[in-house]
Design a protein around this motif. Structure first.
Motif, PDB file in Angstrom:
ATOM      1  N   GLY A 261       0.921  -1.264   0.018  1.00 42.69           N
ATOM      2  CA  GLY A 261       0.023  -0.149   0.054  1.00 42.69           C
ATOM      3  C   GLY A 261       0.764   1.240   0.033  1.00 42.69           C
ATOM      4  O   GLY A 261       2.016   1.133   0.059  1.00 42.69           O
ATOM      5  N   GLY A 262       0.118   2.400   0.085  1.00 43.33           N
ATOM      6  CA  GLY A 262       0.866   3.625   0.039  1.00 43.33           C
ATOM      7  C   GLY A 262       0.459   4.747   0.786  1.00 43.33           C
ATOM      8  O   GLY A 262      -0.779   4.544   1.310  1.00 43.33           O
ATOM      9  N   THR A 263       0.929   5.809   1.054  1.00 42.30           N
ATOM     10  CA  THR A 263       0.598   6.960   1.544  1.00 42.30           C
ATOM     11  C   THR A 263       0.679   8.408   0.717  1.00 42.30           C
ATOM     12  O   THR A 263       1.634   8.289   0.054  1.00 42.30           O
ATOM     13  CB  THR A 263       0.952   7.340   3.004  1.00 42.30           C
ATOM     14  N   GLU A 264      -0.145   9.298   1.063  1.00 43.93           N
ATOM     15  CA  GLU A 264      -0.181  10.377   0.221  1.00 43.93           C
ATOM     16  C   GLU A 264      -0.590  11.677   1.247  1.00 43.93           C
ATOM     17  O   GLU A 264      -1.224  11.706   1.889  1.00 43.93           O
ATOM     18  CB  GLU A 264      -1.256  10.549  -0.823  1.00 43.93           C
ATOM     19  N   GLU A 265       0.614  12.572   1.145  1.00 43.91           N
ATOM     20  CA  GLU A 265       0.733  13.723   1.976  1.00 43.91           C
ATOM     21  C   GLU A 265      -0.010  14.857   1.634  1.00 43.91           C
ATOM     22  O   GLU A 265      -0.458  15.569   2.594  1.00 43.91           O
ATOM     23  CB  GLU A 265       2.336  14.073   2.087  1.00 43.91           C
ATOM     24  N   THR A 266      -0.421  15.371   0.213  1.00 47.77           N
ATOM     25  CA  THR A 266      -0.719  16.627   0.106  1.00 47.77           C
ATOM     26  C   THR A 266      -2.141  16.442  -0.676  1.00 47.77           C
ATOM     27  O   THR A 266      -2.472  15.303  -1.261  1.00 47.77           O
ATOM     28  CB  THR A 266       0.270  17.253  -0.711  1.00 47.77           C
ATOM     29  N   THR A 267      -2.706  17.777  -0.703  1.00 48.49           N
ATOM     30  CA  THR A 267      -3.980  17.906  -1.184  1.00 48.49           C
ATOM     31  C   THR A 267      -3.901  17.373  -2.725  1.00 48.49           C
ATOM     32  O   THR A 267      -4.505  16.761  -3.511  1.00 48.49           O
ATOM     33  CB  THR A 267      -4.707  19.099  -1.288  1.00 48.49           C
ATOM     34  N   THR A 268      -2.965  18.027  -3.589  1.00 47.99           N
ATOM     35  CA  THR A 268      -2.819  17.783  -5.045  1.00 47.99           C
ATOM     36  C   THR A 268      -2.677  16.358  -5.393  1.00 47.99           C
ATOM     37  O   THR A 268      -3.150  15.685  -6.198  1.00 47.99           O
ATOM     38  CB  THR A 268      -1.653  18.573  -5.464  1.00 47.99           C
TER      39      THR A 268
ATOM     40  N   MET B 146      -7.758  14.825  10.143  1.00 51.20           N
ATOM     41  CA  MET B 146      -8.011  16.047  10.804  1.00 51.20           C
ATOM     42  C   MET B 146      -6.757  16.733  11.519  1.00 51.20           C
ATOM     43  O   MET B 146      -6.436  17.818  11.330  1.00 51.20           O
ATOM     44  CB  MET B 146      -8.759  15.788  12.201  1.00 51.20           C
ATOM     45  N   THR B 147      -5.875  15.806  12.044  1.00 49.93           N
ATOM     46  CA  THR B 147      -4.618  16.223  12.509  1.00 49.93           C
ATOM     47  C   THR B 147      -3.642  16.794  11.671  1.00 49.93           C
ATOM     48  O   THR B 147      -2.605  17.199  11.985  1.00 49.93           O
ATOM     49  CB  THR B 147      -4.186  15.246  13.535  1.00 49.93           C
ATOM     50  N   LYS B 148      -3.840  16.397  10.325  1.00 45.66           N
ATOM     51  CA  LYS B 148      -2.997  17.006   9.228  1.00 45.66           C
ATOM     52  C   LYS B 148      -3.496  18.170   8.504  1.00 45.66           C
ATOM     53  O   LYS B 148      -2.957  19.386   8.777  1.00 45.66           O
ATOM     54  CB  LYS B 148      -3.062  15.732   8.229  1.00 45.66           C
ATOM     55  N   HIS B 149      -4.673  18.210   8.083  1.00 44.46           N
ATOM     56  CA  HIS B 149      -5.081  19.289   7.147  1.00 44.46           C
ATOM     57  C   HIS B 149      -5.604  20.605   7.852  1.00 44.46           C
ATOM     58  O   HIS B 149      -5.494  21.753   7.588  1.00 44.46           O
ATOM     59  CB  HIS B 149      -6.073  19.052   6.153  1.00 44.46           C
TER      60      HIS B 149
ATOM     61  N   ARG C 254      -3.251  24.794   7.259  1.00 45.27           N
ATOM     62  CA  ARG C 254      -3.861  26.144   7.866  1.00 45.27           C
ATOM     63  C   ARG C 254      -2.555  26.793   8.407  1.00 45.27           C
ATOM     64  O   ARG C 254      -2.009  27.976   7.891  1.00 45.27           O
ATOM     65  CB  ARG C 254      -4.759  26.120   8.714  1.00 45.27           C
ATOM     66  N   TYR C 255      -2.031  26.307   9.271  1.00 42.95           N
ATOM     67  CA  TYR C 255      -0.795  26.877  10.291  1.00 42.95           C
ATOM     68  C   TYR C 255       0.412  26.928   9.571  1.00 42.95           C
ATOM     69  O   TYR C 255       1.196  27.665   9.521  1.00 42.95           O
ATOM     70  CB  TYR C 255      -0.846  26.303  11.587  1.00 42.95           C
ATOM     71  N   GLY C 256       0.757  25.678   9.083  1.00 44.60           N
ATOM     72  CA  GLY C 256       1.837  25.399   8.427  1.00 44.60           C
ATOM     73  C   GLY C 256       2.078  26.151   7.224  1.00 44.60           C
ATOM     74  O   GLY C 256       2.963  27.073   7.080  1.00 44.60           O
ATOM     75  N   THR C 257       1.257  25.825   6.264  1.00 45.04           N
ATOM     76  CA  THR C 257       1.198  26.597   4.983  1.00 45.04           C
ATOM     77  C   THR C 257       1.112  28.197   5.028  1.00 45.04           C
ATOM     78  O   THR C 257       1.769  28.960   4.344  1.00 45.04           O
ATOM     79  CB  THR C 257       0.295  26.160   4.141  1.00 45.04           C
ATOM     80  N   GLY C 258       0.352  28.566   6.061  1.00 49.10           N
ATOM     81  CA  GLY C 258      -0.037  30.097   6.258  1.00 49.10           C
ATOM     82  C   GLY C 258       1.219  30.772   6.588  1.00 49.10           C
ATOM     83  O   GLY C 258       1.776  31.794   5.980  1.00 49.10           O
ATOM     84  N   GLN C 259       1.993  29.962   7.535  1.00 46.92           N
ATOM     85  CA  GLN C 259       3.305  30.543   8.131  1.00 46.92           C
ATOM     86  C   GLN C 259       4.420  30.496   7.069  1.00 46.92           C
ATOM     87  O   GLN C 259       5.105  31.503   6.950  1.00 46.92           O
ATOM     88  CB  GLN C 259       3.617  30.326   9.342  1.00 46.92           C
TER      89      GLN C 259
ATOM     90  N   GLY D 122      -9.365  26.792   0.317  1.00 50.84           N
ATOM     91  CA  GLY D 122      -9.241  25.625   1.255  1.00 50.84           C
ATOM     92  C   GLY D 122      -8.458  25.837   2.506  1.00 50.84           C
ATOM     93  O   GLY D 122      -8.215  27.105   2.923  1.00 50.84           O
ATOM     94  N   TRP D 123      -8.054  24.734   3.290  1.00 56.32           N
ATOM     95  CA  TRP D 123      -7.479  25.083   4.401  1.00 56.32           C
ATOM     96  C   TRP D 123      -5.977  25.703   4.313  1.00 56.32           C
ATOM     97  O   TRP D 123      -5.656  26.480   5.172  1.00 56.32           O
ATOM     98  CB  TRP D 123      -7.324  23.609   4.970  1.00 56.32           C
ATOM     99  N   CYS D 124      -5.440  25.510   3.080  1.00 58.74           N
ATOM    100  CA  CYS D 124      -4.163  26.288   2.724  1.00 58.74           C
ATOM    101  C   CYS D 124      -4.562  27.792   2.397  1.00 58.74           C
ATOM    102  O   CYS D 124      -3.707  28.642   3.102  1.00 58.74           O
ATOM    103  CB  CYS D 124      -3.359  25.742   1.544  1.00 58.74           C
ATOM    104  N   GLY D 125      -5.498  28.146   1.853  1.00 57.26           N
ATOM    105  CA  GLY D 125      -5.779  29.460   1.548  1.00 57.26           C
ATOM    106  C   GLY D 125      -6.193  30.155   2.649  1.00 57.26           C
ATOM    107  O   GLY D 125      -6.149  31.383   3.001  1.00 57.26           O
TER     108      GLY D 125
END
Length: 419
Positions: A147-154, A179-182, A187-192, A217-220
């Motif tokens: 299996g795999g994992t994916e980190e980002t919205t894109t 929930m503990t990611k996005h 929000r706070y990571g991408t924002g800063q 979205g949460w990044c915006g």
């Protein structure tokens, strides 16, 4: 090729920075890694990771290795690699890394191929380039993959499209959907980090400027919040009516990009879509407008259109390219349209990546246990993992919360009691 990094002499500097980040990652360091060392839940598992090669990622790789895995890492973006970190992983932690900041597209995909040569049992993506290359060019390796994992919205968008088309051949956990990611990373990571990248690249004063955020979205949300916090007037552009209403209720001006293009001093795209800022928008921008992207791929800004409009191009600062148009107006593109927060700065702070990478580590453990029982599809992070990460973060921060009483539990599970 055993590894491919810029300069192994940078390793000591990288090690110091990795250890600095580690101090602010208590969930990964104290809670998960400690258990992984004792239990070795990933013993015998090869993990192929295509992630941003940063200090925070280094600590995830160390945790996976301590859990018994063989780990191989390449970059998920040509400009996001921290060369000293890549060197430190190779020299001090014996983790093969294939990543050099500024690598061309051919080298970028060569590095992905190097990771795939190791025949991974688990793929770990940020943008889905590893998994898409595997599916398109190396289908013979798919039977090896649990299996795999994916980190980002894109990446999640790409994987859901693959699943819809029946092209996805193994299960993938969408870590981005935790929930503990996005709610925190995005929000706070991408924002800063986005504001950090813009300031490092330009040294411009945000206060008093008009800052246009494409996508709410949460990044915006995070970028808009931080830009306003630094004194900018924020305009939001959206295609989703619900998110547009939310942006207005949050106190931002909302309008189409066609109108915002005339007003903005700084533009930042965070949509995950293609050509959000196009030729017709460049034609309306004021002299000196700054354009950047904090979405995963450099397609959100139509760079070929900007190239076609320009009569002259020059690099005026590191990560700042000036495009002079025929009427004398100048438009400035940051970091070649790639992730400005990772290209011109260091990406998300370690504290927020602690939760995101805790989800990655625990999802990898979950795949080892349950992957063979899952159909090829995109799955959310199991709720018990999501909540466990939150509990561990609170514990690390020394924060206690209330617990439901037996009476409250009975009330929430009953229907008899009314007014």
């Amino acid at each position: 090729m055993e590894f491919h990094v810029k300069d192994l002499s940078l390793a000591d500097l990288g090690k110091n920075r990795i250890e600095w980040a580690e101090m602010d990652m208590p969930v990964l360091r104290k809670e998960i890694r400690k258990r992984f060392v004792e239990e070795k839940p990933l013993k015998g598992i090869r993990i192929g990771a295509c992630l941003h090669v940063t200090t925070e990622t280094a600590n995830l790789m160390r945790t996976l290795k301590e859990g018994g895995a063989e780990v191989y890492l390449c970059a998920s973006n040509p400009l996001s690699t921290q060369d000293d970190v890549a060197a430190a992983l190779v020299k001090h932690y014996d983790i093969p890394v294939f990543a050099i900041k500024g690598e061309d597209e051919e080298t970028y995909y060569m590095h992905i191929e190097e990771v795939l040569k190791r025949k991974p049992h688990i793929t770990m993506d940020d943008g889905a380039d590893l998994i898409s290359t595997l599916h398109m060019k190396h289908q013979d390796l798919i039977p090896n993959v649990i299996g795999g994992t994916e980190e980002t919205t894109t990446g999640v968008i790409r994987l859901k499209a693959m699943a819809k088309d029946g092209a996805l051949r193994y299960p993938v956990i969408a870590v981005n959907e935790a929930m503990t990611k996005h709610l925190f990373d995005n929000r706070y990571g991408t924002g800063q980090s986005t504001i950090d990248g813009i300031l490092r690249a330009t040294n411009r004063l945000l206060s008093g400027s008009i800052f246009v955020v494409a996508g709410y979205g949460w990044c915006g949300r995070g970028v808009a919040m931080r830009a306003r916090g630094m004194g900018a007037e924020v305009i939001v552009t959206e295609v989703d009516p619900i998110k547009a209403i939310e942006a207005r209720m949050d106190g931002y001006r909302v309008m189409p990009m066609e109108k915002a293009a005339e007003k903005g001093d700084i533009f930042c795209t965070v949509t995950g879509n293609i050509h959000v800022i196009r030729k017709e928008h460049f034609e309306r921008m004021k002299d000196g407008a700054i354009v950047c992207n904090s979405g995963h791929f450099n397609v959100e800004i139509d760079i070929p259109a900007l190239e076609s409009l320009a009569v002259e191009k020059r690099r005026v600062r590191p990560f700042v390219d000036e495009y002079k148009l025929s009427d004398g107006r100048r438009i400035y593109l940051l970091a070649e349209g790639r992730l400005v927060n990772l290209s011109a700065a260091e990406g998300h702070p370690a504290s927020v990546m602690d939760m995101s990478f805790a989800n990655q580590a625990l999802s990898a453990e979950y795949i080892v246990k349950e992957g063979k029982n899952l159909e090829p599809n995109v799955y959310v992070v199991p709720e018990h993992i999501d909540k466990k990460v939150a509990e561990l973060k609170l514990k690390a921060l020394g924060i206690e919360i209330d617990q439901l009483t037996e009476e409250q539990i009975r009330y929430l599970n009953s229907w008899e009691m009314g007014t």
